[in-house]
Design an enzyme around this catalytic site. Structure first.
Site, PDB file in Angstrom:
ATOM      1  N   ASP A   1       0.865  -1.169   0.000  1.00  0.00           N
ATOM      2  CA  ASP A   1       0.000   0.000   0.000  1.00  0.00           C
ATOM      3  C   ASP A   1       0.906   1.224   0.000  1.00  0.00           C
ATOM      4  O   ASP A   1       1.829   1.308   0.819  1.00  0.00           O
ATOM      5  CB  ASP A   1      -0.874  -0.058   1.249  1.00  0.00           C
ATOM      6  CG  ASP A   1      -1.939   1.006   1.301  1.00  0.00           C
ATOM      7  OD1 ASP A   1      -1.836   1.999   0.561  1.00  0.00           O
ATOM      8  OD2 ASP A   1      -2.874   0.842   2.083  1.00  0.00           O
TER       9      ASP A   1
ATOM     10  N   HIS B   1      -0.940   1.865   7.805  1.00  0.00           N
ATOM     11  CA  HIS B   1      -0.334   3.043   7.210  1.00  0.00           C
ATOM     12  C   HIS B   1       0.684   3.700   8.135  1.00  0.00           C
ATOM     13  O   HIS B   1       0.412   3.931   9.308  1.00  0.00           O
ATOM     14  CB  HIS B   1      -1.403   4.061   6.862  1.00  0.00           C
ATOM     15  CG  HIS B   1      -2.394   3.569   5.855  1.00  0.00           C
ATOM     16  ND1 HIS B   1      -3.439   4.342   5.432  1.00  0.00           N
ATOM     17  CD2 HIS B   1      -2.490   2.416   5.166  1.00  0.00           C
ATOM     18  CE1 HIS B   1      -4.140   3.684   4.533  1.00  0.00           C
ATOM     19  NE2 HIS B   1      -3.575   2.501   4.365  1.00  0.00           N
TER      20      HIS B   1
ATOM     21  N   CYS C   1      -3.240  10.769   3.027  1.00  0.00           N
ATOM     22  CA  CYS C   1      -3.518   9.619   2.159  1.00  0.00           C
ATOM     23  C   CYS C   1      -4.194  10.026   0.858  1.00  0.00           C
ATOM     24  O   CYS C   1      -4.027   9.368  -0.160  1.00  0.00           O
ATOM     25  CB  CYS C   1      -4.441   8.626   2.862  1.00  0.00           C
ATOM     26  SG  CYS C   1      -3.658   7.688   4.171  1.00  0.00           S
TER      27      CYS C   1
END
Length: 175
Positions: free
Chosen positions: A4, A51, A159
């Site tokens: 990611d 994250h 993000c």
């Protein structure tokens, strides 16, 4: 391999990559092969299972926003000397409620995911006045922006953005 982009914190010529699974390690190997001639890749291990930008963000050169002081121990050596602002623990759970709570993808610390728009100005979720006050105490202008469904969508302001393109090339902050 699964990776990611939010596992990576870009700081000019440097990429700080959160490696918390074997899949992330494989992806980091891939990243090094493909961009290693243009960027230095720094692996941090198990900083978060998700994250990196809900654990640590660069607000400006020399200043980090971190979830806790313990985060610094896992950062690359060059970042350990930067000033750190520790984000306050969220005081309230003011997130919207959903019929299926299994859809909630993020932690209560999702609002640490701010966006620096200049060396002194940071976009902050309006639902986090305590974070805004902490940033203002450190001489940042905190601009409140409404972002209600950040936990459902699994991300915050950082993000949702792409790299800012600036004149010149990438800076060397960790050289």
């Amino acid at each position: 391999m699964m990776f990611d982009g939010a596992q990576v914190l870009r700081l000019g010529r440097d990429l700080v990559v959160n490696v918390s699974t074997a899949h992330h390690a494989l992806a980091c190997d891939w990243l090094e092969r493909h961009v290693g001639d243009r960027f230095r890749v720094h692996r941090v291990h198990r900083l978060s299972d998700s994250h990196i930008d809900s654990m640590v963000l660069a607000l400006r050169p020399g200043t980090l926003l971190v979830r806790s002081d313990a985060v610094a121990d896992k950062l690359p050596e060059a970042l350990r000397s930067w000033d750190r602002i520790v984000a306050p623990t969220p005081e309230s759970d003011d997130f919207p409620r959903y019929e299926d709570e299994d859809l909630v993808l993020t932690s209560l610390f999702i609002d640490l995911n701010v966006l620096s728009v200049s060396p002194d100005t940071v976009l902050v979720n309006e639902a986090c006045p305590e974070l805004a006050r902490v940033l203002e105490k450190h001489r940042f202008t905190a601009v409140p922006v409404r972002h209600r469904h950040r936990r459902l969508f699994g991300g915050g302001f950082h993000c949702f953005t792409l790299d800012t393109v600036r004149e010149g090339g990438p800076e060397d902050y960790l050289g």
